[in-house]
Structure formats: C-alpha cells, structure tokens
Scaffold this motif. Structure first.
Motif, PDB file in Angstrom:
ATOM      1  N   ALA A  11      60.686 -45.596  81.890  1.00 44.27           N
ATOM      2  CA  ALA A  11      59.822 -46.774  81.767  1.00 44.27           C
ATOM      3  C   ALA A  11      59.414 -47.296  83.142  1.00 44.27           C
ATOM      4  O   ALA A  11      58.280 -47.762  83.326  1.00 44.27           O
ATOM      5  CB  ALA A  11      60.538 -47.865  80.973  1.00 44.27           C
ATOM      6  N   TRP A  12      60.314 -47.219  84.129  1.00 44.35           N
ATOM      7  CA  TRP A  12      59.959 -47.639  85.487  1.00 44.35           C
ATOM      8  C   TRP A  12      58.856 -46.741  86.071  1.00 44.35           C
ATOM      9  O   TRP A  12      57.963 -47.198  86.763  1.00 44.35           O
ATOM     10  CB  TRP A  12      61.188 -47.613  86.389  1.00 44.35           C
ATOM     11  CG  TRP A  12      62.284 -48.533  85.952  1.00 44.35           C
ATOM     12  CD1 TRP A  12      62.182 -49.586  85.096  1.00 44.35           C
ATOM     13  CD2 TRP A  12      63.642 -48.467  86.353  1.00 44.35           C
ATOM     14  NE1 TRP A  12      63.403 -50.191  84.932  1.00 44.35           N
ATOM     15  CE2 TRP A  12      64.331 -49.524  85.695  1.00 44.35           C
ATOM     16  CE3 TRP A  12      64.381 -47.633  87.188  1.00 44.35           C
ATOM     17  CZ2 TRP A  12      65.689 -49.755  85.856  1.00 44.35           C
ATOM     18  CZ3 TRP A  12      65.729 -47.869  87.363  1.00 44.35           C
ATOM     19  CH2 TRP A  12      66.392 -48.920  86.698  1.00 44.35           C
ATOM     20  N   CYS A  56      56.664 -50.112  84.393  1.00 43.26           N
ATOM     21  CA  CYS A  56      57.364 -51.305  83.915  1.00 43.26           C
ATOM     22  C   CYS A  56      58.366 -51.769  84.962  1.00 43.26           C
ATOM     23  O   CYS A  56      58.973 -50.957  85.670  1.00 43.26           O
ATOM     24  CB  CYS A  56      58.091 -51.004  82.606  1.00 43.26           C
ATOM     25  SG  CYS A  56      57.016 -50.552  81.227  1.00 43.26           S
ATOM     26  N   ASN A  57      58.546 -53.081  85.050  1.00 40.03           N
ATOM     27  CA  ASN A  57      59.639 -53.585  85.862  1.00 40.03           C
ATOM     28  C   ASN A  57      60.935 -53.563  85.046  1.00 40.03           C
ATOM     29  O   ASN A  57      60.954 -53.155  83.887  1.00 40.03           O
ATOM     30  CB  ASN A  57      59.327 -54.994  86.374  1.00 40.03           C
ATOM     31  CG  ASN A  57      59.002 -55.961  85.243  1.00 40.03           C
ATOM     32  OD1 ASN A  57      59.457 -55.797  84.110  1.00 40.03           O
ATOM     33  ND2 ASN A  57      58.185 -56.963  85.541  1.00 40.03           N
ATOM     34  N   ARG A  58      62.030 -53.995  85.666  1.00 33.31           N
ATOM     35  CA  ARG A  58      63.319 -53.898  84.983  1.00 33.31           C
ATOM     36  C   ARG A  58      63.359 -54.748  83.723  1.00 33.31           C
ATOM     37  O   ARG A  58      63.872 -54.300  82.681  1.00 33.31           O
ATOM     38  CB  ARG A  58      64.450 -54.317  85.929  1.00 33.31           C
ATOM     39  CG  ARG A  58      65.841 -54.190  85.327  1.00 33.31           C
ATOM     40  CD  ARG A  58      66.912 -54.580  86.328  1.00 33.31           C
ATOM     41  NE  ARG A  58      67.003 -53.622  87.414  1.00 33.31           N
ATOM     42  CZ  ARG A  58      67.768 -52.522  87.366  1.00 33.31           C
ATOM     43  NH1 ARG A  58      68.468 -52.248  86.272  1.00 33.31           N
ATOM     44  NH2 ARG A  58      67.817 -51.722  88.413  1.00 33.31           N
ATOM     45  N   LEU A  59      62.827 -55.956  83.764  1.00 26.22           N
ATOM     46  CA  LEU A  59      62.865 -56.827  82.592  1.00 26.22           C
ATOM     47  C   LEU A  59      62.016 -56.270  81.463  1.00 26.22           C
ATOM     48  O   LEU A  59      62.430 -56.265  80.292  1.00 26.22           O
ATOM     49  CB  LEU A  59      62.405 -58.234  82.974  1.00 26.22           C
ATOM     50  CG  LEU A  59      62.404 -59.278  81.855  1.00 26.22           C
ATOM     51  CD1 LEU A  59      63.811 -59.454  81.299  1.00 26.22           C
ATOM     52  CD2 LEU A  59      61.859 -60.607  82.356  1.00 26.22           C
ATOM     53  N   THR A  60      60.823 -55.779  81.800  1.00 28.08           N
ATOM     54  CA  THR A  60      59.952 -55.215  80.760  1.00 28.08           C
ATOM     55  C   THR A  60      60.549 -53.959  80.159  1.00 28.08           C
ATOM     56  O   THR A  60      60.496 -53.742  78.937  1.00 28.08           O
ATOM     57  CB  THR A  60      58.565 -54.923  81.349  1.00 28.08           C
ATOM     58  OG1 THR A  60      58.039 -56.110  81.945  1.00 28.08           O
ATOM     59  CG2 THR A  60      57.618 -54.438  80.271  1.00 28.08           C
ATOM     60  N   ALA A  61      61.145 -53.112  81.003  1.00 33.51           N
ATOM     61  CA  ALA A  61      61.786 -51.896  80.495  1.00 33.51           C
ATOM     62  C   ALA A  61      62.952 -52.235  79.585  1.00 33.51           C
ATOM     63  O   ALA A  61      63.160 -51.578  78.550  1.00 33.51           O
ATOM     64  CB  ALA A  61      62.243 -51.031  81.661  1.00 33.51           C
ATOM     65  N   GLU A  97      65.367 -46.019  80.739  1.00 34.28           N
ATOM     66  CA  GLU A  97      64.858 -47.090  81.597  1.00 34.28           C
ATOM     67  C   GLU A  97      64.125 -46.520  82.803  1.00 34.28           C
ATOM     68  O   GLU A  97      63.085 -47.055  83.214  1.00 34.28           O
ATOM     69  CB  GLU A  97      66.016 -47.978  82.045  1.00 34.28           C
ATOM     70  CG  GLU A  97      66.607 -48.852  80.959  1.00 34.28           C
ATOM     71  CD  GLU A  97      67.636 -49.816  81.498  1.00 34.28           C
ATOM     72  OE1 GLU A  97      67.239 -50.854  82.070  1.00 34.28           O
ATOM     73  OE2 GLU A  97      68.846 -49.533  81.353  1.00 34.28           O
ATOM     74  N   ARG A 143      63.256 -54.977  77.792  1.00 31.92           N
ATOM     75  CA  ARG A 143      62.732 -55.562  76.548  1.00 31.92           C
ATOM     76  C   ARG A 143      62.117 -54.510  75.640  1.00 31.92           C
ATOM     77  O   ARG A 143      62.266 -54.576  74.413  1.00 31.92           O
ATOM     78  CB  ARG A 143      61.712 -56.653  76.880  1.00 31.92           C
ATOM     79  CG  ARG A 143      61.107 -57.335  75.677  1.00 31.92           C
ATOM     80  CD  ARG A 143      60.194 -58.465  76.114  1.00 31.92           C
ATOM     81  NE  ARG A 143      59.160 -58.022  77.023  1.00 31.92           N
ATOM     82  CZ  ARG A 143      57.985 -57.496  76.635  1.00 31.92           C
ATOM     83  NH1 ARG A 143      57.740 -57.363  75.338  1.00 31.92           N
ATOM     84  NH2 ARG A 143      57.094 -57.134  77.527  1.00 31.92           N
ATOM     85  N   ILE A 144      61.435 -53.535  76.208  1.00 34.02           N
ATOM     86  CA  ILE A 144      60.718 -52.557  75.399  1.00 34.02           C
ATOM     87  C   ILE A 144      61.605 -51.389  74.982  1.00 34.02           C
ATOM     88  O   ILE A 144      61.525 -50.907  73.843  1.00 34.02           O
ATOM     89  CB  ILE A 144      59.485 -52.042  76.171  1.00 34.02           C
ATOM     90  CG1 ILE A 144      58.501 -53.193  76.417  1.00 34.02           C
ATOM     91  CG2 ILE A 144      58.800 -50.911  75.408  1.00 34.02           C
ATOM     92  CD1 ILE A 144      57.293 -52.803  77.232  1.00 34.02           C
TER      93      ILE A 144
END
Length: 298
Positions: free
Chosen positions: A194-195, A199-204, A191, A206-207
């Motif tokens: 991804a940040w 990416c924000n927390r929700l996108t990280a 995560e 989800r992906i």
C-alpha cells in the motif's frame, strides 16, 4: 481348430501382482469408548448448568408466595415492579451507556497501542509488555483508593465518566496484548504494498489492516462491554446517587439484612442477563474466530 500343442504353447494370462498392502487403520482409544460414557457426563453438566437458570425463570414468572415448581399461572408483576418501582429502567440505561463508552474507548486506545507494539521496536518494549502482563495480576480492589483520589481531584465522583474511565483503564492491558497479536498475524508486506501505491501509514492501516482485524476488534470490544456491564465494585464506590447507579448495584439494593424479594431479584437478574446473552448469540462466530486468531502468533 485349436490343437493341444497350440493350447500348451499359449502363454498363461498374467496375474495381477498384488500391490503393497495398506496398513490396517489403527483404532484410537476413544473410538472404542461407549457413547454413554460421553453423553452421560455431558448431560449431568448440562443439567447442573441449566437448573439455576430454571430457578431464576421460575421465581421471576410465578406469583409471589407460590411454591409451585412450574411457573403457572405466568405473571410479569415482578418485572413491572423492578422496572418502575425499583428504577431498573434508569439502571439499564446507565449500564448501556457505561458499556458502550467503555467498548469504544477501550477498542480505540487498544488499537493504537496494539499497532505500536506489533509494528515498532523500541528499547523498553519487552519491559512494557511485561508490565502489561503483570498488571493482570492486580485485583481491581487495589485500584480503588488511587482512582478515587484522582477522580475526586477531577470532580468526577458521582459521574458515569468515572466508571467509564476506570473500566477502560482496567481493560486496556489485556486488550492491547490481544490487538497486538491480531496485527502481527496480518502480513507486513500488505502495508508495504500500500505504501508503494502511494498510501501513507494511516491510510494503509485504514484500508488494508483494519478490515482484517474485524474478528479481533469484535472479540476485544465484546469482552470490554460484558466486563463493564457486570462489574459491581467501581459503580458502587464512585456513584452515590440512585439515578447514577448501574444494574449490578441495583441488584444489590434488592437484598437487605432482613428480607430478600426473590421474585424481584430473579426478574432483575433476567433483565441483567438477557442483553449479554443476545450480544454473545449474535457475535459468537466472530468472537471464537477473534480469540483463536489472537491466541497464537502467525
């Protein structure tokens, strides 16, 4: 010509020095057990498990009044009777609706709560986890009175929504604990990477995290579906009309104080069991992987 002196002067061929001898393999105790000591108990258990299923199939397929131990001639009159005359078609649709809605609601809420338990630290976290564990010792019968009062004020009595909400509430504690363990097994560094990529927390989540939770989500969802499919008490207490009943309550209507229609009851039992068997047959691999992944913290 090789002389005797040359022969005696020639060095003797070197002998290979034996290396360190390997220790003899130790025989385990169960390697010496005869095979029949293993197969005999398993065969007895298999017969003990399959005989009830055979009796259900026998009563469901043989004609009414027959005492044959073989379902011949085969008849499907009992299935037609329970599906049309006893409204099992309606019961089946209601059970599918309750099961699928409970599956979706339990999975979504448990996913959000499990992520919070796995990734955030707060003061009452240990107390909250202890409350979740203790709630598993509370039988569902103790929840009937408060739930009935709440649903009566919300005008949800005699509605499938009351059963769906009750089943979701009953399944959430264990589902949240399992989901939190699944998420803890996903490295937090994924995560963070991804940040860094924007990416924000929700996108990280989800992906990166959500695709890795597939076995856990299948395990939790299937457990919620099967429990809501088989649960009898909530549907009996919160649903009054016959067109709102589910399959467990429908099976209960086939039994009376005076007589029991064994053929119809067996046919209804097969109708109730087949969907669950098919679900477990298709998700067996994911189910075993999910429960084994959530059993321990990586």
């Amino acid at each position: 010509m090789i002389t005797e002196e040359a022969t005696q002067a020639a060095p003797a061929p070197a002998r290979a020095t034996p290396g360190p001898s390997r220790p003899a393999a130790r025989h385990r105790a169960w390697d010496e057990v005869p095979r029949w000591h293993i197969y005999l108990p398993l065969s007895v258990y298999l017969v003990f498990t399959l005989v009830p299923f055979y009796w259900i199939v026998l009563f469901a397929l043989r004609p009414a009044g027959s005492t044959s131990l073989v379902p011949w001639p085969v008849t499907f009159d009992h299935f037609e009777k329970v599906w049309t005359e006893r409204s099992f078609g309606t019961y089946f649709q209601n059970s599918v609706l309750v099961g699928l809605c409970t599956l979706v609601m339990t999975t979504l809420v448990a996913l959000a709560g499990g992520y919070a338990l796995a990734r955030f630290d707060f003061k009452v976290k240990r107390g909250f986890m202890l409350a979740l564990l203790c709630s598993q010792f509370v039988p569902g019968a103790l929840l009937l009175v408060p739930l009935f009062e709440i649903f009566a004020k919300l005008q949800l009595i005699n509605s499938l929504g009351s059963v769906i909400l009750a089943e979701t509430v009953f399944q959430l504690p264990l589902s949240m604990i399992l989901i939190s363990n699944f998420i803890k097994n996903v490295p937090y560094s994924l995560e963070e990477a991804a940040w860094v990529d924007g990416c924000n927390r929700l996108t990280a989540f989800r992906i990166v995290v959500l695709p890795l939770l597939r076995p856990g989500l299948i395990a939790v969802g299937s457990f919620a579906f099967v429990h809501s499919w088989n649960h009898f008490l909530f549907a009996l207490m919160f649903l009054n009309n016959q067109d709102k009943q589910t399959i467990p309550v429908g099976l209960n209507t086939l039994m009376s104080a005076d007589s029991v229609d064994l053929g119809a009851l067996a046919a209804g039992g097969i109708i109730a069991a087949v969907p669950v068997v098919l679900v477990f047959a298709f998700i067996q691999k994911w189910l075993i992987t999910g429960f084994s992944a959530g059993a321990v913290k990586g």
